[in-house]
Structures are given as structure tokens and as C-alpha cells.
Scaffold this motif. Structure first.
Motif, PDB file in Angstrom:
ATOM      1  N   ASP A   1      12.009  48.857  22.418  1.00 53.29           N
ATOM      2  CA  ASP A   1      12.651  49.608  21.336  1.00 53.29           C
ATOM      3  C   ASP A   1      13.091  48.703  20.184  1.00 53.29           C
ATOM      4  OD1 ASP A   1      12.345  51.915  22.805  1.00 53.29           O
ATOM      5  OD2 ASP A   1      14.401  51.918  23.575  1.00 53.29           O
ATOM      6  N   VAL A   2      13.292  47.422  20.472  1.00 48.56           N
ATOM      7  CA  VAL A   2      13.815  46.512  19.439  1.00 48.56           C
ATOM      8  C   VAL A   2      12.863  45.352  19.173  1.00 48.56           C
ATOM      9  CG1 VAL A   2      16.213  47.107  19.913  1.00 48.56           C
ATOM     10  CG2 VAL A   2      15.165  45.229  21.176  1.00 48.56           C
ATOM     11  N   ARG A   3      11.625  45.496  19.610  1.00 52.20           N
ATOM     12  CA  ARG A   3      10.640  44.422  19.455  1.00 52.20           C
ATOM     13  C   ARG A   3       9.662  44.772  18.336  1.00 52.20           C
ATOM     14  NH1 ARG A   3       8.053  44.369  24.468  1.00 52.20           N
ATOM     15  NH2 ARG A   3       9.863  43.231  25.280  1.00 52.20           N
ATOM     16  N   PRO A   4       9.670  44.001  17.245  1.00 53.79           N
ATOM     17  CA  PRO A   4       8.735  44.273  16.144  1.00 53.79           C
ATOM     18  C   PRO A   4       7.291  44.343  16.635  1.00 53.79           C
ATOM     19  CG  PRO A   4      10.361  42.669  15.454  1.00 53.79           C
ATOM     20  CD  PRO A   4      10.566  42.871  16.938  1.00 53.79           C
ATOM     21  N   GLY A   5       6.566  45.313  16.094  1.00 54.64           N
ATOM     22  CA  GLY A   5       5.180  45.516  16.492  1.00 54.64           C
ATOM     23  C   GLY A   5       4.997  46.631  17.506  1.00 54.64           C
ATOM     24  N   GLU A   6       6.072  47.007  18.200  1.00 56.82           N
ATOM     25  CA  GLU A   6       6.002  48.100  19.159  1.00 56.82           C
ATOM     26  C   GLU A   6       6.208  49.431  18.439  1.00 56.82           C
ATOM     27  OE1 GLU A   6       5.269  47.866  22.247  1.00 56.82           O
ATOM     28  OE2 GLU A   6       5.515  45.733  22.698  1.00 56.82           O
ATOM     29  N   PRO A   7       5.530  50.498  18.872  1.00 59.15           N
ATOM     30  CA  PRO A   7       5.648  51.796  18.187  1.00 59.15           C
ATOM     31  C   PRO A   7       7.091  52.294  18.080  1.00 59.15           C
ATOM     32  CG  PRO A   7       3.808  51.831  19.723  1.00 59.15           C
ATOM     33  CD  PRO A   7       4.540  50.544  19.978  1.00 59.15           C
ATOM     34  N   GLU A   8       7.888  52.154  19.141  1.00 56.44           N
ATOM     35  CA  GLU A   8       9.256  52.657  19.124  1.00 56.44           C
ATOM     36  C   GLU A   8      10.166  51.864  18.193  1.00 56.44           C
ATOM     37  OE1 GLU A   8      10.902  55.482  20.971  1.00 56.44           O
ATOM     38  OE2 GLU A   8       8.824  55.862  20.414  1.00 56.44           O
TER      39      GLU A   8
ATOM     40  N   GLY B   1      22.517  47.777  20.342  1.00 57.25           N
ATOM     41  CA  GLY B   1      23.572  48.752  20.524  1.00 57.25           C
ATOM     42  C   GLY B   1      23.441  50.013  19.703  1.00 57.25           C
ATOM     43  N   VAL B   2      22.326  50.196  19.034  1.00 56.42           N
ATOM     44  CA  VAL B   2      22.087  51.411  18.254  1.00 56.42           C
ATOM     45  C   VAL B   2      21.828  52.577  19.205  1.00 56.42           C
ATOM     46  CG1 VAL B   2      20.374  52.498  16.716  1.00 56.42           C
ATOM     47  CG2 VAL B   2      21.283  50.215  16.204  1.00 56.42           C
ATOM     48  N   THR B   3      22.253  53.781  18.839  1.00 55.09           N
ATOM     49  CA  THR B   3      22.019  54.936  19.710  1.00 55.09           C
ATOM     50  C   THR B   3      20.523  55.151  19.928  1.00 55.09           C
ATOM     51  OG1 THR B   3      22.684  57.212  20.145  1.00 55.09           O
ATOM     52  CG2 THR B   3      21.930  56.730  17.914  1.00 55.09           C
ATOM     53  N   GLY B   4      20.168  55.499  21.150  1.00 52.02           N
ATOM     54  CA  GLY B   4      18.763  55.737  21.489  1.00 52.02           C
ATOM     55  C   GLY B   4      18.038  54.520  22.000  1.00 52.02           C
ATOM     56  N   VAL B   5      18.484  53.337  21.649  1.00 53.88           N
ATOM     57  CA  VAL B   5      17.833  52.115  22.122  1.00 53.88           C
ATOM     58  C   VAL B   5      18.141  51.920  23.600  1.00 53.88           C
ATOM     59  CG1 VAL B   5      17.870  49.599  21.990  1.00 53.88           C
ATOM     60  CG2 VAL B   5      17.755  50.956  19.898  1.00 53.88           C
ATOM     61  N   ALA B   6      17.102  51.691  24.396  1.00 57.30           N
ATOM     62  CA  ALA B   6      17.297  51.506  25.826  1.00 57.30           C
ATOM     63  C   ALA B   6      16.391  50.426  26.410  1.00 57.30           C
ATOM     64  CB  ALA B   6      17.058  52.821  26.571  1.00 57.30           C
ATOM     65  N   ASP B   7      15.197  50.278  25.882  1.00 56.15           N
ATOM     66  CA  ASP B   7      14.180  49.402  26.458  1.00 56.15           C
ATOM     67  C   ASP B   7      13.918  48.220  25.520  1.00 56.15           C
ATOM     68  OD1 ASP B   7      11.885  49.438  28.671  1.00 56.15           O
ATOM     69  OD2 ASP B   7      11.001  48.747  26.785  1.00 56.15           O
ATOM     70  N   PRO B   8      13.538  47.057  26.048  1.00 57.51           N
ATOM     71  CA  PRO B   8      13.223  45.930  25.162  1.00 57.51           C
ATOM     72  C   PRO B   8      12.210  46.263  24.079  1.00 57.51           C
ATOM     73  CG  PRO B   8      13.359  45.158  27.417  1.00 57.51           C
ATOM     74  CD  PRO B   8      13.468  46.668  27.474  1.00 57.51           C
TER      75      PRO B   8
ATOM     76  N   ALA C   1      25.803  53.314  29.070  1.00 54.08           N
ATOM     77  CA  ALA C   1      24.782  52.556  29.784  1.00 54.08           C
ATOM     78  C   ALA C   1      24.499  53.174  31.143  1.00 54.08           C
ATOM     79  CB  ALA C   1      25.236  51.114  29.947  1.00 54.08           C
ATOM     80  N   LEU C   2      23.229  53.341  31.448  1.00 52.33           N
ATOM     81  CA  LEU C   2      22.783  53.816  32.758  1.00 52.33           C
ATOM     82  C   LEU C   2      22.068  52.712  33.522  1.00 52.33           C
ATOM     83  CD1 LEU C   2      21.397  57.337  31.764  1.00 52.33           C
ATOM     84  CD2 LEU C   2      23.687  56.746  32.595  1.00 52.33           C
ATOM     85  N   GLY C   3      21.959  51.551  32.893  1.00 50.38           N
ATOM     86  CA  GLY C   3      21.264  50.421  33.491  1.00 50.38           C
ATOM     87  C   GLY C   3      20.796  49.501  32.385  1.00 50.38           C
ATOM     88  N   ALA C   4      20.139  48.424  32.766  1.00 49.57           N
ATOM     89  CA  ALA C   4      19.702  47.435  31.787  1.00 49.57           C
ATOM     90  C   ALA C   4      18.729  48.009  30.768  1.00 49.57           C
ATOM     91  CB  ALA C   4      19.065  46.245  32.504  1.00 49.57           C
TER      92      ALA C   4
END
Length: 274
Positions: free
Chosen positions: A20-27, A11-18, A179-182
Motif C-alpha cells: 500500500d505504501v510502496r511506489p510502483g504498486e497499484p494500491e 498511518g493513513v486510513t486504509g493502509v494495511a499492507d507493505p 490495528a488487526l495485525g502487522a
């Protein structure tokens, strides 16, 4: 004044894609900085209203190791790592006057909500207590109420704050994105999101007596719908657990905290079975 901040991430601002919250991913690295900034905003809000308050932050996303500790407000303590007693609400067992649900998301099955799920999206489809469907907002609010703590503020997308208002009458909310979608969102600028959170905390704390979270007293009939029959098979190893459908589990919990911890256990067993 003792305040617990439960810090999730979807629920943090800017987070939209899985990713975005997955350790190891650049975002992920960018968004964990924003998570830390939003937590700091909440800490500032607490201490602006109650300068002598004790503020504890409990990590509530994934493996509970997301905050950038060197950047965290030094006036706060932090609980991280897992397993922790009461998971997303670890620290409540020590006692608190109020709890803030920061960076939360809508429950599993919420159409159009950003990254909606309940405890574990890969494992759990729904959780019901006494027949009432609850997501993480409801499950955590009921535990807080059981332990004598008022859930006073929820931040997240518009569907999350709508769920919060319906589940916890009187709770204050901060919408940091729509929210604009999942996997899509219209987000506030990171600085603006932090400003809104900091500004909302004092009023939320002042109104804590007006909050009406869900409460479950006495035994609780717990039902959990899981996605896979293999998960149900593993959960039946828990004494007293029974299957009432191909992927529906039922457990007669003696009290609500036991039901709460059983949900976490089923999620853990489901991940182990995958």
C-alpha cells in the motif's frame, strides 16, 4: 504562527499492507491520494484557527516523494526529496511553533501494530537514547523539543496513538484505524478520517504549551540495534562508532541532533550494505 506537518504514510486510513505504501504498486497510487487528502485536512485545520499561519509540509515517507502536488492545498509549501536536513522533520531548522505528525506508525517490535518499524524496518531493530527506547514518534518529538517546537498532534492506528500518548504527555491524537495485525486494519472511511483530523488541529494548537515531549540535553549515549552484522560492519566506518554486541552499535553523540542524524546515517548505510 508557523506549523510544520510531517507526512508519513503507514498511518493513513486504509493502509494495511507493505504494498500500500510502496511506489510502483497499484494500491500505492490510491493511498497517496488519501495521504494528500489527510495533509490537506490538517492544513485546513491550521488555517481555520490561525488564518495568517505559515504552513509547511515535509515529506516523511520512503524517498520523501509521495504527495500529489497538484492536489495539495495551495496555501501550503512542501519539502520533498532526500537527503534533507533532519529528514522527517526537515524545515524545523527554519523555526516553527508546532509540528503535526501525520500518518505515523508504531515503533519496531510493537506487537500487532500496522507496519510497525523504526526509520528502516529492513535495517533497525531498536534505537535507544540514554537507555530509553524510542520509535519515530519519540525520536522526532525529542528533536522538535530540542529545536523549540511543540509536537502537538499525532495521527495513525490505535497502537500508534497509544505510543504517542505515553511518549509525549499532553499530545493530541487522532485514531484513523485500529490495528488487526502487522498487515491488517479496521479503518475509518477516508472522508471521516479527514474530518477528524481537521477538527482536531485547532485544539491541538491551542494546547501546545501543555505538551511534554522527551528531552535530551548535553551529550547523548546512542545505541542502535541492527538486524544484520554486515550493517554493523559498515557503521563502524563512522569515527567514534563502536560495537557493543554482534548487532548493537553505540555512539557517544555530543548532542541530541547529532544522535538523531546518526540514526538516519546507520539506516542509509544498512540499506547500502544489503
Amino acid at each position: 504562527m508557523r506549523v510544520l506537518i510531517s507526512a508519513d504514510m503507514e498511518g493513513v486510513t486504509g493502509v494495511a499492507d507493505p504494498a500500500d505504501v510502496r511506489p510502483g504498486e497499484p494500491e500505492y497510487e490510491r493511498h497517496r491520494r488519501q495521504l494528500t487528502a489527510e495533509v490537506n485536512a490538517a492544513v485546513r485545520g491550521v488555517l481555520a484557527r490561525h488564518p495568517g499561519a505559515t504552513v509547511t509540509v515535509t515529506e516523511a515517507h520512503a524517498a520523501f516523494r509521495n504527495l500529489l502536488l497538484p492536489d495539495l492545498d495551495p496555501r501550503a509549501r512542501v519539502l520533498r526529496g532526500r537527503p534533507k536536513t533532519y529528514g522527517m522533520l526537515a524545515g524545523l531548522e527554519r523555526g516553527a511553533d508546532a509540528v503535526i505528525f501525520l500518518g505515523y506508525h508504531a515503533k519496531a517490535g510493537t506487537a500487532g501494530a500496522v507496519l510497525a518499524h523504526t526509520v528502516s524496518g529492513a535495517v533497525i531493530a531498536d534505537v535507544r537514547c540514554q537507555g530509553r527506547s524510542l520509535g519515530e514518534i519519540g525520536l522526532n518529538a525529542a528533536l522538535a523539543a530540542h529545536l523549540g517546537t511543540a509536537p502537538v498532534l499525532v495521527t495513525g492506528d490505535d497502537l500508534t496513538v497509544r505510543e504517542a500518548a505515553q511518549t509525549i504527555p499532553g499530545v493530541h491524537t487522532v485514531e484513523v484505524k485500529r490495528a488487526l495485525g502487522a498487515s491488517a486494519a479496521d479503518s475509518l472511511h477516508p472522508v471521516r478520517a479527514c474530518e477528524l483530523i481537521e477538527d482536531a488541529v485547532p485544539a491541538a494548537l491551542d494546547a501546545r504549551a501543555e505538551v511534554r515531549p522527551p528531552r535530551f540535553t548535553g551529550p547523548v549515549e546512542l545505541e542502535i540495534d541492527v538486524h544484520r552484522t554486515a550493517t554493523a560492519d559498515h557503521a563502524l566506518l563512522v569515527p567514534g562508532m563502536r560495537r557493543t554486541g554482534g548487532t548493537t552499535l553505540c555512539y557517544p553523540a555530543p548532542d541530541y541532533p547529532t544522535a538523531y542524524r546518526l540514526v538516519e546515517l546507520v539506516a542509509t548505510l544498512g540499506l547500502a550494505a544489503s
